[in-house]
Write an enzyme that holds these catalytic residues in place. Structure first.
Site, PDB file in Angstrom:
ATOM      1  N   CYS A   1      -4.211  -5.659   2.641  1.00  0.00           N
ATOM      2  CA  CYS A   1      -3.389  -5.588   1.427  1.00  0.00           C
ATOM      3  C   CYS A   1      -2.263  -4.604   1.767  1.00  0.00           C
ATOM      4  CB  CYS A   1      -4.240  -5.109   0.245  1.00  0.00           C
ATOM      5  SG  CYS A   1      -4.945  -3.454   0.492  1.00  0.00           S
ATOM      6  N   ASN A   2      -1.748  -3.904   0.783  1.00  0.00           N
ATOM      7  CA  ASN A   2      -0.727  -2.884   1.042  1.00  0.00           C
ATOM      8  C   ASN A   2      -1.344  -1.503   1.272  1.00  0.00           C
ATOM      9  OD1 ASN A   2       1.492  -4.611   0.890  1.00  0.00           O
ATOM     10  ND2 ASN A   2       1.495  -4.499  -1.327  1.00  0.00           N
TER      11      ASN A   2
END
Length: 124
Positions: free
Chosen positions: A77-78
């Site tokens: 993800c981030n």
């Protein structure tokens, strides 16, 4: 009790990170990992790891049939919240279901930062 369980979860997932360069190097091997972007479709469309499959975290339990148990699955993800990121949650969920899974250390931002290949939406 909840805090102890959360702390245990975080320490377990932190030990299961894989660095971007290790993932990239393994992509050329016979047993290359499957890279899964667990962010939402808009985040994925804005840019993602080259060749990554997009399965948002909330949909992952329903899409387990798309993944092979004999292949390493790398989720990302981030990673805004290391220790409780979506990528780490996804990897933990997969491991609980019997998959080989690790989360990408630093997520998509780290992948880009070290200059590894990405795909992004075409500019208008």
């Amino acid at each position: 009790m909840f805090l102890a369980r959360e702390k245990e979860q975080r320490s377990r997932t932190l030990g299961d990170l894989i660095c971007p360069k290790e993932v990239y190097a393994a992509q050329g091997a016979d047993a290359k990992p499957l890279v899964v972007d667990v962010r939402g479709p808009k985040e994925y469309a804005a840019g993602h790891v080259l060749g990554a499959l997009n399965i948002p975290l909330g949909q992952l339990p329903k899409k387990l049939g798309k993944l092979r148990r004999d292949q390493l699955v790398v989720t990302y993800c981030n990673m805004h919240h290391r220790g409780s990121s979506r990528g780490e949650q996804a990897a933990a969920l997969l491991r609980e279901q019997g998959y080989q899974a690790q989360a990408l250390d630093g997520g998509y931002p780290r992948w880009k930062e070290v200059g590894l290949p990405v795909e992004a939406a075409a500019s208008a």
